[in-house]
Write an enzyme that holds these catalytic residues in place. Structure first.
Site, PDB file in Angstrom:
ATOM      1  N   TYR A   1      -8.925 -10.769  12.522  1.00 36.29           N
ATOM      2  CA  TYR A   1      -7.542 -10.286  12.556  1.00 36.29           C
ATOM      3  C   TYR A   1      -7.095 -10.052  14.007  1.00 36.29           C
ATOM      4  O   TYR A   1      -6.044 -10.535  14.432  1.00 36.29           O
ATOM      5  CB  TYR A   1      -7.420  -8.984  11.745  1.00 36.29           C
TER       6      TYR A   1
ATOM      7  N   GLY B   1       8.372 -11.400   7.297  1.00 33.71           N
ATOM      8  CA  GLY B   1       7.631 -10.224   6.819  1.00 33.71           C
ATOM      9  C   GLY B   1       8.539  -9.018   6.650  1.00 33.71           C
ATOM     10  O   GLY B   1       8.081  -7.879   6.645  1.00 33.71           O
ATOM     11  N   GLY B   2       9.833  -9.277   6.492  1.00 35.60           N
ATOM     12  CA  GLY B   2      10.826  -8.190   6.418  1.00 35.60           C
ATOM     13  C   GLY B   2      10.776  -7.373   5.137  1.00 35.60           C
ATOM     14  O   GLY B   2      11.433  -6.339   5.039  1.00 35.60           O
TER      15      GLY B   2
ATOM     16  N   ALA C   1       5.616 -11.178   9.894  1.00 31.70           N
ATOM     17  CA  ALA C   1       4.783 -11.668   8.785  1.00 31.70           C
ATOM     18  C   ALA C   1       3.362 -11.902   9.265  1.00 31.70           C
ATOM     19  O   ALA C   1       3.139 -12.569  10.275  1.00 31.70           O
ATOM     20  CB  ALA C   1       5.361 -12.972   8.232  1.00 31.70           C
TER      21      ALA C   1
ATOM     22  N   ARG D   1      -7.764   7.722  17.334  1.00 31.45           N
ATOM     23  CA  ARG D   1      -6.796   6.628  17.323  1.00 31.45           C
ATOM     24  C   ARG D   1      -5.434   7.200  17.705  1.00 31.45           C
ATOM     25  O   ARG D   1      -5.227   8.410  17.718  1.00 31.45           O
ATOM     26  CB  ARG D   1      -6.674   6.010  15.914  1.00 31.45           C
TER      27      ARG D   1
ATOM     28  N   GLY E   1       7.895  -6.219   4.182  1.00 30.05           N
ATOM     29  CA  GLY E   1       6.702  -5.396   4.384  1.00 30.05           C
ATOM     30  C   GLY E   1       7.059  -4.025   4.917  1.00 30.05           C
ATOM     31  O   GLY E   1       8.234  -3.659   5.067  1.00 30.05           O
TER      32      GLY E   1
ATOM     33  N   SER F   1      -0.924  -6.265  18.336  1.00 36.49           N
ATOM     34  CA  SER F   1      -1.698  -5.127  17.823  1.00 36.49           C
ATOM     35  C   SER F   1      -2.683  -4.563  18.824  1.00 36.49           C
ATOM     36  O   SER F   1      -3.316  -5.289  19.590  1.00 36.49           O
ATOM     37  CB  SER F   1      -2.454  -5.592  16.585  1.00 36.49           C
TER      38      SER F   1
HETATM   39  N1  LIG Z   1       0.506  -1.430  10.181  1.00 39.48           N
HETATM   40  C1  LIG Z   1      -0.071  -1.344  11.377  1.00 39.48           C
HETATM   41  O1  LIG Z   1      -0.708  -0.333  11.708  1.00 39.48           O
HETATM   42  C2  LIG Z   1       0.063  -2.476  12.378  1.00 39.48           C
HETATM   43  C3  LIG Z   1      -0.529  -2.307  13.638  1.00 39.48           C
HETATM   44  C4  LIG Z   1      -0.424  -3.339  14.560  1.00 39.48           C
HETATM   45  C5  LIG Z   1       0.279  -4.485  14.245  1.00 39.48           C
HETATM   46  N2  LIG Z   1       0.827  -4.631  12.996  1.00 39.48           N
HETATM   47  C6  LIG Z   1       1.539  -5.869  12.719  1.00 39.48           C
HETATM   48  O2  LIG Z   1       2.828  -5.563  12.229  1.00 39.48           O
HETATM   49  C7  LIG Z   1       3.263  -6.582  11.327  1.00 39.48           C
HETATM   50  C8  LIG Z   1       3.728  -5.965  10.023  1.00 39.48           C
HETATM   51  O3  LIG Z   1       2.625  -5.277   9.424  1.00 39.48           O
HETATM   52  P1  LIG Z   1       2.809  -4.293   8.193  1.00 39.48           P
HETATM   53  O4  LIG Z   1       1.899  -3.148   8.421  1.00 39.48           O
HETATM   54  O5  LIG Z   1       4.245  -4.044   7.957  1.00 39.48           O
HETATM   55  O6  LIG Z   1       2.164  -5.164   7.026  1.00 39.48           O
HETATM   56  P2  LIG Z   1       2.728  -5.527   5.568  1.00 39.48           P
HETATM   57  O7  LIG Z   1       1.615  -6.216   4.884  1.00 39.48           O
HETATM   58  O8  LIG Z   1       3.342  -4.333   4.922  1.00 39.48           O
HETATM   59  O9  LIG Z   1       3.899  -6.574   5.873  1.00 39.48           O
HETATM   60  C9  LIG Z   1       3.655  -7.920   6.118  1.00 39.48           C
HETATM   61  C10 LIG Z   1       4.652  -8.718   5.310  1.00 39.48           C
HETATM   62  O10 LIG Z   1       4.429 -10.092   5.606  1.00 39.48           O
HETATM   63  C11 LIG Z   1       4.491 -10.820   4.406  1.00 39.48           C
HETATM   64  N3  LIG Z   1       3.677 -12.028   4.554  1.00 39.48           N
HETATM   65  C12 LIG Z   1       2.328 -12.128   4.578  1.00 39.48           C
HETATM   66  N4  LIG Z   1       1.953 -13.408   4.673  1.00 39.48           N
HETATM   67  C13 LIG Z   1       3.089 -14.135   4.725  1.00 39.48           C
HETATM   68  C14 LIG Z   1       3.357 -15.524   4.823  1.00 39.48           C
HETATM   69  N5  LIG Z   1       2.366 -16.408   4.861  1.00 39.48           N
HETATM   70  N6  LIG Z   1       4.644 -15.928   4.866  1.00 39.48           N
HETATM   71  C15 LIG Z   1       5.672 -15.042   4.814  1.00 39.48           C
HETATM   72  N7  LIG Z   1       5.480 -13.728   4.696  1.00 39.48           N
HETATM   73  C16 LIG Z   1       4.196 -13.272   4.655  1.00 39.48           C
HETATM   74  C17 LIG Z   1       3.964  -9.905   3.325  1.00 39.48           C
HETATM   75  O11 LIG Z   1       4.430 -10.260   2.029  1.00 39.48           O
HETATM   76  C18 LIG Z   1       4.493  -8.556   3.793  1.00 39.48           C
HETATM   77  O12 LIG Z   1       5.733  -8.246   3.182  1.00 39.48           O
HETATM   78  C19 LIG Z   1       2.089  -7.540  11.164  1.00 39.48           C
HETATM   79  O13 LIG Z   1       2.278  -8.625  12.034  1.00 39.48           O
HETATM   80  C20 LIG Z   1       0.908  -6.713  11.627  1.00 39.48           C
HETATM   81  O14 LIG Z   1      -0.145  -7.518  12.125  1.00 39.48           O
HETATM   82  C21 LIG Z   1       0.732  -3.649  12.061  1.00 39.48           C
END
Ligand SMILES: NC(=O)c1ccc[n+]([C@@H]2O[C@H](COP(=O)([O-])OP(=O)(O)OC[C@H]3O[C@@H](n4cnc5c(N)ncnc54)[C@H](O)[C@@H]3O)[C@@H](O)[C@H]2O)c1
Ligand SMILES: [Zn+2]
Length: 377
Positions: free
Chosen positions: A189, A10-11, A84, A257, A13, A129
């Protein structure tokens, strides 16, 4: 620290890309493994412009559900950051199997690889999370600390927003949620995020691979997906305020929050990677300060210089918690973490980035879609 080879799933993201930047800054070699999900990266699944361009970064397009591709990506790395995931809370309630597949089975694949394949992984960090807590922690002035359940449908329909004590009926006071708080996930989720954490800690412990779970609170900052309707209230408010329309607020706006800048999240990840004191631990990553949804809307309007008053609908979303903010004493004392970005500075940064980003034509499609599924009351 010795230079490592690091895999970030998920790098590409929002959060993962900042972890990549920090790793490159520290001189590590990074492999990004990301499927470039269309919901996040557009229909063409384009590598985002913001992805670090250093020659130390190798990009592999692949899905965590593709065991063979994932195994190749894990093969020669020392550290894995597992970011990811599918991240839409509301969406997870009607795309149940897709969420369980990616989040739970994707993590299971990683662990199968660690258990069964030749590898050199010496540490795993998993993105957990705050959503897995459900309601935050509370205290009753008469009965002491309580961990209440979600407000009932009946209570919500009466528009009684605050929680009351099941023992004596008094209104409860929100207090910081520590890692020992009961997990009461209220969405698919949130269940998958709790499961990811359990799976990683359980399997890694069994094989003696130090693992760390970081429970992120509400993360915001540049690169957060603006076209994805599920990733955050700030982005939705921004789009409305920018277009001169009032942000729509659920309940009375006094729900709170813990909004934490993505820079602080990336910094916490680096501390957890470097410190042996993190091993096999679970850590909240937030600021420790509650911010009301009303205050978010007001801050955004202030930064845009608009005198728009939010519309308080007194509607509600099923499954929403009233208050949840982090107790960060564990990560402070064990890892020396200190959140550095103030809410106002972080919001300014988010807004100045979003103003430049091409994807600013966001709508609050999220609400429309949730309404169509009967998830808004
Ligand atoms: N954003 C928040 O507030 C938050 C809070 C708590 C936890 N998280 C966790 O942090 C992590 C990153 O979240 P984010 O906000 O950067 O989300 P994001 O959607 O920007 O990034 C997630 C990335 O994972 C990739 N991805 C999704 N499904 C995939 C798969 N099947 N195989 C490979 N890659 C895949 C996506 O293309 C994306 O680039 C996640 O695990 C999320 O649950 C985020
Ligand atoms: Zn009581």
């Amino acid at each position: 620290m010795v230079k490592q080879k690091v895999l970030v799933t998920g790098g590409a993201g929002f959060i993962g890309s900042f972890i990549v930047d920090e790793l490159v800054r520290d001189g590590h070699a990074v492999r990004v493994f990301d499927s470039l999900e269309p919901q996040i990266h557009g229909p063409a699944g384009k590598i985002p412009d913001y992805l670090n361009k250093s020659e130390k970064v190798e990009f592999v397009r692949g899905d965590v559900l593709d065991y063979g591709a994932f195994r190749e990506a894990v093969k020669d790395v020392d550290v894995v950051f597992h970011e990811a995931a599918r991240v839409g809370v509301g969406q997870s309630m009607y795309e149940v199997s897709r969420y369980v597949d990616t989040n739970t089975n994707g993590t299971a694949n990683l662990l199968n690889i660690l258990a069964n394949e030749k590898h050199s992984v010496k540490k795993v960090l998993v993105a957990a999370s705050m959503s897995s807590y459900g309601e935050g922690a509370y205290t009753c002035s008469k009965c002491g600390p309580v961990s209440p359940e979600l407000r009932s449908e009946k209570q919500m329909s009466q528009r009684k927003w605050e929680l009351s004590c099941s023992g004596c009926g008094s209104i409860l006071m929100p207090v910081p949620a520590s890692e020992s708080k009961l997990l009461q996930p209220t969405s698919v989720y949130a269940i998958t995020k709790a499961t990811q954490e359990d799976l990683v800690l359980c399997v890694c412990r069994a094989y003696g691979i130090p693992a760390v779970s970081l429970r992120y609170f509400n993360v915001y900052g540049p690169r957060q997906s603006l076209s994805n309707p599920y990733t955050g209230v700030a982005a939705i408010f921004m789009s409305r305020i920018k277009n001169g329309s009032p942000p729509i607020i659920f309940e009375d706006g006094m729900q709170s929050r813990d909004f934490v800048s993505v820079h602080d999240i990336a910094a916490a990840n680096m501390l957890a990677m470097k410190s042996g004191a993190a091993d096999y631990g679970i850590f909240n990553v937030g600021t420790g300060r509650p911010i009301t949804i009303m205050a978010v809307a007001e801050a955004i309007a202030r930064i845009y210089g608009k005198s728009i008053k939010p519309t308080v609908t007194n509607n509600y979303r099923k499954g929403d918690v009233r208050h949840c903010f982090a107790d960060i004493s564990r990560i402070k004392s064990r890892l020396g973490f200190e959140p550095k970005v103030s809410f106002e500075d972080g919001m300014r940064e988010l807004i100045s980035w979003a103003d430049k980003a091409s994807a600013v034509d966001m709508v609050d499609k999220a609400t429309t879609e949730l309404k169509s599924k009967g998830l808004v009351g």
